[in-house]
Motif scaffolding. Structure first.
Motif, short mmCIF file in Angstrom:
data_model
loop_
_atom_site.label_atom_id
_atom_site.label_comp_id
_atom_site.label_asym_id
_atom_site.label_seq_id
_atom_site.Cartn_x
_atom_site.Cartn_y
_atom_site.Cartn_z
N GLY A 117 44.00 46.44 27.08
CA GLY A 117 45.26 45.65 27.00
C GLY A 117 45.29 44.76 28.07
O GLY A 117 46.12 44.12 28.32
N THR A 118 44.37 44.34 29.17
CA THR A 118 44.32 43.61 30.18
C THR A 118 43.84 42.31 29.69
O THR A 118 42.56 42.32 29.47
CB THR A 118 43.89 43.98 31.56
OG1 THR A 118 44.81 45.24 31.71
CG2 THR A 118 44.06 43.01 32.48
N LEU A 119 44.37 41.07 29.93
CA LEU A 119 43.73 39.93 29.85
C LEU A 119 43.39 39.22 31.35
O LEU A 119 43.44 39.90 32.26
CB LEU A 119 44.71 38.95 29.18
CG LEU A 119 45.12 39.51 27.79
CD1 LEU A 119 46.30 38.49 27.02
CD2 LEU A 119 44.11 39.70 26.80
N GLN A 120 42.89 37.97 31.15
CA GLN A 120 42.70 37.32 32.45
C GLN A 120 44.08 37.14 33.43
O GLN A 120 45.11 37.35 33.08
CB GLN A 120 42.23 35.78 32.10
CG GLN A 120 40.94 35.63 31.39
CD GLN A 120 41.19 35.47 29.58
OE1 GLN A 120 42.19 36.08 29.42
NE2 GLN A 120 40.18 35.22 29.19
N ALA A 121 43.56 36.94 34.58
CA ALA A 121 44.52 37.03 35.80
C ALA A 121 45.43 38.38 35.83
O ALA A 121 46.48 38.23 36.20
CB ALA A 121 45.70 35.77 35.48
N GLY A 122 45.07 39.39 35.07
CA GLY A 122 45.58 40.73 35.49
C GLY A 122 46.67 40.64 34.60
O GLY A 122 47.54 41.80 34.81
#
Length: 369
Positions: A264-269
């Motif tokens: 569930g995590t994308l770029q930039a946290g």
């Protein structure tokens, strides 16, 4: 008695200069000592990892599938050669992916050669191709992230900015079993395709953004380029999708986007779907139904504040299997790669079906890893 302050000042300055020289030399010595301690710690870690592996170093063969179009491809292969040599292992079996084949046939060859780890050196597309042939086997996946997003590397807690550390994890890291999503895409006209997802597959807005992100911006701005495409597509029309999860009854929604998430995590946290974990035996199905800018603001607020409960315009459901049936063709993407139009998607979770070196559950509690 008359004090010659000139001599006092000169003596004091001399003492200051001498102290500065001594401190500088001590600092230099301490830096060297710290560097040496770090080198020894790394040597001990690698030695322990080598000793703990069930095979002797000379019996281990590392395969590498490298996307040579990436800027750091040459550096990555050099790191693998050096790491294998330092551990007393044979030269790695290195193959380049191609535009026609991102790594499927190369991975099959590596398995036939007897590799006990196959490293995907590239972006999430290379990783997905390698993983598609390693799923269900005892051959582990290693990762040297060279892509724009490197989403799977981020989600499993790899130090994706440090290629040397990622190389060590790929070869000597602790094995961890992760889930995969097995997908069947049905195209307009009735043709079906089998695919795999490790991160997030989805239809609608996200797929439109992936398809329309300008390559020149990706090269210059990295993952921020997706934001430019997102602004151009965010207010697009919703589409009718029937959603059936596990043994439940089908439900029909007017959706701007639908996501099938293994992570569930994308770029930039950014934790878009905090509930999604790569080893929990479920996928998380996110349904986005916004109609205007205020609805999107609610989605952004929910994400920013990590609010776990559903909001009217974003619902998340867990399931082991599901089917999406579109009333009209919808753009679709898998782990950041646009794959064209679909009219239905069947998905099922294969729990613990892929062995990954270096995966860590710590990322679930520390998304800024």
């Amino acid at each position: 008695m008359t004090v010659d302050y000139g001599w006092v000042i000169a003596a004091a300055l001399a003492v200051v200069v001498i102290l500065a020289i001594v401190i500088a030399r001590l600092a230099k010595h301490l830096r060297r000592l710290k560097l040496r301690v770090t080198e020894l710690e790394q040597h001990v870690e690698v030695t322990a990892a080598v000793a703990a592996h069930p095979k002797k170093p000379e019996d281990r063969l590392i395969g590498v599938v490298v996307n040579v179009s990436k800027d750091d491809a040459g550096h990555a292969t050099k790191l693998v050669h050096e790491a294998c040599a330092a551990a007393g292992m044979p030269d790695p079996f290195i193959q380049a992916s191609t535009a026609e084949d991102p790594g499927v046939v190369m991975t099959e060859r590596a398995i036939e050669m007897g590799c006990d780890v196959v490293i995907a050196a590239g972006g999430d597309g290379t990783l997905r191709a390698v993983a598609s042939k390693l799923t269900g086997t005892d051959v582990a996946l290693g990762i040297i992230p060279l892509g724009t997003g490197n989403l799977f590397a981020r989600n499993i807690g790899l130090p994706y900015h440090d290629l040397t550390a990622c190389t060590a994890e790929a070869i000597h890291g602790t094995p961890h079993r992760v889930d995969t999503l097995q997908l069947e895409l049905r195209r307009p006209g009735g043709r079906s395709e089998q695919e795999i997802s490790l991160v997030i597959a989805g239809g609608g807005l996200d797929a439109e953004v992936m398809e329309d992100t300008r390559e020149i911006l990706k090269a210059r701005a990295g993952w921020l380029a997706y934001g430019e495409a997102g602004l151009r597509h965010v207010m697009g029309a919703r589409k009718t999708v029937e959603v059936k999860l596990d043994d439940g009854e089908p439900e029909t929604y007017r959706l701007r986007s639908v996501l099938l998430a293994n992570c569930g995590t994308l770029q930039a946290g950014i934790r878009l779907i905090p509930e999604a974990k790569f080893d929990d035996g479920h996928m998380d199905v996110a349904l986005f139904t916004p109609r205007h800018a205020l609805d999107w603001a609610r989605v952004i607020a929910k994400t920013a504040f990590r609010y776990s409960a559903d909001i009217p315009v974003m619902k998340v459901r867990q399931a082991r299997s599901g089917r999406l049936t579109m009333a009209e063709p919808m753009r679709f993407q898998i782990d950041g790669d646009a794959v064209g139009d679909v009219i239905s998607v069947s998905a099922r979770v294969e729990p613990e079906s892929l062995i990954v070196h270096g995966a860590s559950t710590e990322i679930l509690e520390n998304p800024e890893h």
